[in-house]
Scaffold this motif. Structure first.
Motif, short mmCIF file in Angstrom:
data_model
loop_
_atom_site.label_atom_id
_atom_site.label_comp_id
_atom_site.label_asym_id
_atom_site.label_seq_id
_atom_site.Cartn_x
_atom_site.Cartn_y
_atom_site.Cartn_z
N SER A 45 23.40 52.90 42.59
CA SER A 45 24.81 52.66 42.95
C SER A 45 25.45 53.90 43.57
O SER A 45 26.47 54.40 43.08
N PRO A 46 24.88 54.43 44.67
CA PRO A 46 25.46 55.63 45.28
C PRO A 46 26.83 55.36 45.88
O PRO A 46 27.08 54.28 46.44
N ILE A 47 27.72 56.34 45.75
CA ILE A 47 29.06 56.27 46.34
C ILE A 47 29.02 57.05 47.65
O ILE A 47 28.86 58.26 47.67
N ARG A 48 29.15 56.33 48.73
CA ARG A 48 29.04 56.93 50.06
C ARG A 48 30.37 57.54 50.50
O ARG A 48 31.44 57.14 50.04
N GLU A 49 30.27 58.51 51.37
CA GLU A 49 31.48 59.06 52.00
C GLU A 49 32.30 57.93 52.59
O GLU A 49 31.80 57.09 53.34
N GLY A 50 33.58 57.86 52.20
CA GLY A 50 34.47 56.85 52.76
C GLY A 50 34.62 55.59 51.94
O GLY A 50 35.40 54.71 52.32
N VAL A 51 33.87 55.48 50.81
CA VAL A 51 34.01 54.29 49.97
C VAL A 51 34.25 54.71 48.52
O VAL A 51 34.14 55.88 48.17
N THR A 52 34.59 53.74 47.68
CA THR A 52 34.86 54.00 46.28
C THR A 52 33.77 53.37 45.41
O THR A 52 32.89 52.66 45.90
N ALA A 53 33.88 53.61 44.09
CA ALA A 53 32.95 52.99 43.16
C ALA A 53 33.04 51.47 43.20
O ALA A 53 32.05 50.77 42.97
N VAL A 54 34.23 50.94 43.50
CA VAL A 54 34.39 49.49 43.62
C VAL A 54 33.40 48.94 44.64
O VAL A 54 32.67 47.97 44.39
N GLN A 55 33.35 49.58 45.81
CA GLN A 55 32.44 49.11 46.86
C GLN A 55 30.99 49.42 46.50
O GLN A 55 30.09 48.63 46.81
N ALA A 56 30.75 50.55 45.84
CA ALA A 56 29.38 50.90 45.45
C ALA A 56 28.78 49.82 44.56
O ALA A 56 27.61 49.44 44.72
N PHE A 57 29.56 49.32 43.61
CA PHE A 57 29.04 48.28 42.72
C PHE A 57 28.86 46.95 43.46
O PHE A 57 27.91 46.21 43.19
N GLN A 58 29.76 46.64 44.39
CA GLN A 58 29.58 45.44 45.19
C GLN A 58 28.31 45.54 46.04
O GLN A 58 27.60 44.55 46.24
N GLU A 59 28.02 46.74 46.53
CA GLU A 59 26.79 46.94 47.29
C GLU A 59 25.55 46.77 46.41
O GLU A 59 24.53 46.23 46.85
N THR A 60 25.63 47.23 45.16
CA THR A 60 24.52 47.02 44.23
C THR A 60 24.28 45.52 44.01
O THR A 60 23.13 45.06 44.00
N LEU A 61 25.34 44.75 43.86
CA LEU A 61 25.18 43.31 43.67
C LEU A 61 24.60 42.65 44.92
O LEU A 61 23.74 41.77 44.83
N THR A 62 25.08 43.07 46.08
CA THR A 62 24.51 42.56 47.34
C THR A 62 23.04 42.92 47.43
O THR A 62 22.20 42.09 47.82
N MET A 63 22.71 44.17 47.06
CA MET A 63 21.33 44.62 47.11
C MET A 63 20.45 43.80 46.17
O MET A 63 19.31 43.44 46.51
N ALA A 64 20.96 43.47 44.99
CA ALA A 64 20.18 42.67 44.04
C ALA A 64 19.89 41.28 44.60
O ALA A 64 18.76 40.78 44.49
N ARG A 65 20.90 40.65 45.18
CA ARG A 65 20.69 39.32 45.77
C ARG A 65 19.66 39.39 46.89
O ARG A 65 18.79 38.52 47.00
N GLU A 66 19.74 40.44 47.71
CA GLU A 66 18.79 40.59 48.81
C GLU A 66 17.39 40.88 48.27
O GLU A 66 16.39 40.38 48.81
N ALA A 67 17.31 41.69 47.23
CA ALA A 67 16.00 42.01 46.65
C ALA A 67 15.31 40.75 46.16
O ALA A 67 14.09 40.58 46.34
N GLU A 68 16.07 39.87 45.54
CA GLU A 68 15.49 38.61 45.07
C GLU A 68 15.03 37.77 46.26
O GLU A 68 13.92 37.21 46.25
N ARG A 69 15.86 37.68 47.29
CA ARG A 69 15.50 36.90 48.48
C ARG A 69 14.25 37.47 49.14
O ARG A 69 13.42 36.71 49.67
N LEU A 70 14.10 38.78 49.11
CA LEU A 70 12.99 39.45 49.79
C LEU A 70 11.71 39.48 48.98
O LEU A 70 10.68 39.95 49.46
N GLY A 71 11.77 39.03 47.73
CA GLY A 71 10.55 38.91 46.94
C GLY A 71 10.20 40.09 46.06
O GLY A 71 9.05 40.18 45.59
N TYR A 72 11.14 40.98 45.79
CA TYR A 72 10.84 42.10 44.92
C TYR A 72 10.69 41.63 43.48
O TYR A 72 11.33 40.68 43.04
N ARG A 73 9.83 42.33 42.74
CA ARG A 73 9.50 41.89 41.38
C ARG A 73 10.61 42.19 40.38
O ARG A 73 10.92 41.35 39.53
#
Length: 327
Positions: free
Chosen positions: A9-37
């Motif tokens: 959940s890295p916090i990038r320059e220009g964003v907040t923890a709110v967006q960092a956690f939303q990115e983690t959730l997006t990443m999890a959904r994508e990871a499942e779609r992409l077949g990660y274990r």
């Protein structure tokens, strides 16, 4: 090759923890779609560029955002906590998401010692008691007759994984009969025979009759090697600042990193830190991962990717999935 993801959940320059956690959730959904274990999340404290300080809370949201993929902690820093409380937190998660939850535990502070003392008031963190704490946690989860009973009751206990970056953690995982995830992205100077050592001394347990080993490595995959190396500059500057004792509150942009003049000391540190990282085109990254998995004898590889550009991080995992034909 089994491939998984460790997200911090890295916090990038220009964003907040709110967006960092939303990115983690997006990443999890994508990871499942992409077949990660698996999709694991980390625990860090007073590390302002990493938002994830409470993996068990974040896992509740990740479980709701996904359907079948395994999710877990990479990991819970057990010396801070009561094993019984950790068991109950993961009992809740396991009842919410049956047969999907992994409980990775580690000894590292996950931050500075001042923060460590704040997390464990009184006697402070029990680093020296870590082996006993892990053994107690396993006993609480595996023994249905353990008193007091864990609430809620667990039909199928979450597997406890040992996380580590040293021979001591490998030996403890072997002695307790636990699967072992070696943090190669933290310790790049370990003897590749570490997992052979783990397997040789492995004692079958009620949880794990056979040894199971994973290595976690730094990965940045892009369409071209040049683009991957460019994306890696953000990560390089982030860690160079950390090593200098003046850590960054955010993951810097590539543009900022391109302007930074890395000193010879910084270059030497980064060359050593990331000498086993998989950075490059899809074929190059696959070759590096295959080589490392072969050298270490790992059945599974867990990728850790930090870039400033979130789309580039998504693209890295997409390319890695494609080159390994996960779906």
């Amino acid at each position: 090759m089994n491939l998984s993801i460790l997200d911090q959940s890295p916090i990038r320059e220009g964003v907040t923890a709110v967006q960092a956690f939303q990115e983690t959730l997006t990443m999890a959904r994508e990871a499942e779609r992409l077949g990660y274990r698996r999709f694991w999340v980390s625990e860090h404290h007073n590390a302002h560029c990493l938002a994830g300080s409470s993996p068990e809370v974040l896992l509740a949201a990740i479980g709701a955002a996904t359907k079948d993929m395994r999710i877990g902690s990479g990991g819970v820093m057990l010396p801070y906590y009561s094993p019984f409380k950790v068991a109950e937190s993961f009992a809740v998660l396991t009842n919410l998401y049956p047969d999907r939850v992994d409980l990775g535990v580690g000894r590292a502070p996950g931050g500075d010692m001042k923060t460590a003392r704040m997390l464990s008031p009184g006697a402070g963190p029990r680093f020296e008691q870590f082996p006993e704490l892990v053994a107690q946690l396993v006993e609480i989860l595996q023994n249905r007759d353990f008193e007091p009973r864990v609430t809620p009751p667990i039909q199928s206990p979450p597997p406890v994984w040992m996380l580590g970056s040293s021979p001591e953690s490998a030996m403890l995982a072997a002695r307790l009969g636990l699967p072992y995830n070696f943090a190669l992205f933290i310790n790049s100077n370990i003897d590749p025979r570490i997992l052979e050592y783990y397997r040789h001394y492995f004692e079958p347990s009620g949880q794990s009759p056979q040894p199971e080993a994973c290595i976690a490595i730094n990965v940045i995959c892009a369409d071209t090697e040049a683009e991957a190396q460019r994306l890696a500059l953000s990560r390089d500057l982030l860690f160079a600042r950390f090593a200098s004792g003046k850590p960054s509150n955010v993951v810097p942009t590539v543009e900022e990193a391109e302007k930074h003049r890395f000193s010879e000391a910084e270059k030497a540190f980064l060359d050593d830190k990331f000498r086993l990282a998989a950075v490059g085109s899809p074929d190059q990254v696959r070759d590096t991962i295959d080589r490392l998995a072969g050298q270490f004898g790992a059945e599974e590889v867990m990728a850790v990717t930090i870039t400033h550009d979130f789309k580039a991080r998504l693209r890295s995992y997409e390319l890695l999935s494609d080159v390994y034909r996960l779906v």
